[in-house]
Scaffold this motif. Structure first.
Motif, short mmCIF file in Angstrom:
data_model
loop_
_atom_site.label_atom_id
_atom_site.label_comp_id
_atom_site.label_asym_id
_atom_site.label_seq_id
_atom_site.Cartn_x
_atom_site.Cartn_y
_atom_site.Cartn_z
N GLU A 119 26.89 39.41 38.92
CA GLU A 119 26.82 38.16 39.68
C GLU A 119 26.38 38.47 41.11
N GLU A 120 25.47 37.66 41.63
CA GLU A 120 25.01 37.83 43.00
C GLU A 120 25.01 36.48 43.68
N ASP A 121 25.49 36.43 44.94
CA ASP A 121 25.49 35.17 45.67
C ASP A 121 24.22 35.04 46.51
N LYS A 122 24.08 33.94 47.22
CA LYS A 122 22.87 33.65 48.00
C LYS A 122 22.63 34.65 49.12
N ASP A 123 23.67 35.38 49.53
CA ASP A 123 23.55 36.36 50.60
C ASP A 123 23.31 37.78 50.09
N GLY A 124 23.16 37.92 48.77
CA GLY A 124 22.90 39.23 48.19
C GLY A 124 24.13 40.06 47.89
N LYS A 125 25.32 39.49 48.11
CA LYS A 125 26.55 40.21 47.75
C LYS A 125 26.69 40.12 46.24
N ASN A 126 27.05 41.25 45.60
CA ASN A 126 27.09 41.25 44.15
C ASN A 126 28.32 41.96 43.61
N THR A 127 28.65 41.61 42.38
CA THR A 127 29.73 42.26 41.64
C THR A 127 29.21 42.54 40.24
N ALA A 128 29.72 43.61 39.64
CA ALA A 128 29.36 43.94 38.28
C ALA A 128 30.56 44.52 37.55
N LYS A 129 30.62 44.25 36.27
CA LYS A 129 31.64 44.84 35.38
C LYS A 129 30.92 45.36 34.15
N VAL A 130 31.39 46.51 33.65
CA VAL A 130 30.79 47.12 32.45
C VAL A 130 31.90 47.43 31.45
N TRP A 131 31.68 47.02 30.21
CA TRP A 131 32.58 47.31 29.11
C TRP A 131 31.88 48.23 28.12
N GLU A 132 32.65 49.11 27.50
CA GLU A 132 32.10 49.95 26.44
C GLU A 132 31.82 49.07 25.24
N TRP A 133 30.71 49.31 24.58
CA TRP A 133 30.35 48.57 23.37
C TRP A 133 30.49 49.54 22.22
#
Length: 134
Positions: A119-133
């Protein structure tokens, strides 16, 4: 089957450039830097992804990057995802990611597929989550 959460991070887009607009489909390259954890270890992630926007607004992205620990461990990644603009003026992506590392601490990631939410907001701040598949 979706497995354990193996990583999460928060970061900032550090650069954007338009690669082409051939056929009316913008092709944009973006780079980011993020910090977080991977397999419970503190990491810094540097990455770049290319996205192409289709006429309906769907984004197809392909990226690669390098994750580093304070102890000097290196993990590389390659990811592919699909996304769209979100309500905050930023972007949402979902996709798959693959890792490679010579470090014994991260060897379990070799040959492992992950799925991610970004996810990224309008100011370029982002978050990410990764799960094992699994």
């Amino acid at each position: 089957m979706l497995g354990d959460l193996i990583g999460d991070e928060q970061g900032q887009t550090t650069g954007i450039r338009v690669v082409s607009v051939d056929g009316g489909h913008p092709h944009v390259e973006a780079s980011f830097q993020a910090t977080g954890t991977l397999l419970g270890v503190a990491v810094t992630d540097l990455g770049t992804y290319d996205s192409v926007m289709e006429a309906d607004g769907t984004l197809f992205g392909d990226g690669q990057g390098c994750i580093m620990t304070q102890d000097g461990d290196i993990i590389t990644w390659h990811g592919t995802g699909v996304g769209h603009m979100n309500g905050s003026g930023g972007f949402s992506y979902r996709g798959s990611i693959f890792f490679e590392s010579a470090s014994p601490k991260f060897s379990r990631l070799n040959g492992t597929a992950g799925v991610f939410e970004y996810e990224e907001d309008k100011d370029g701040k982002n978050t990410a989550k990764v799960w094992e598949w699994k």
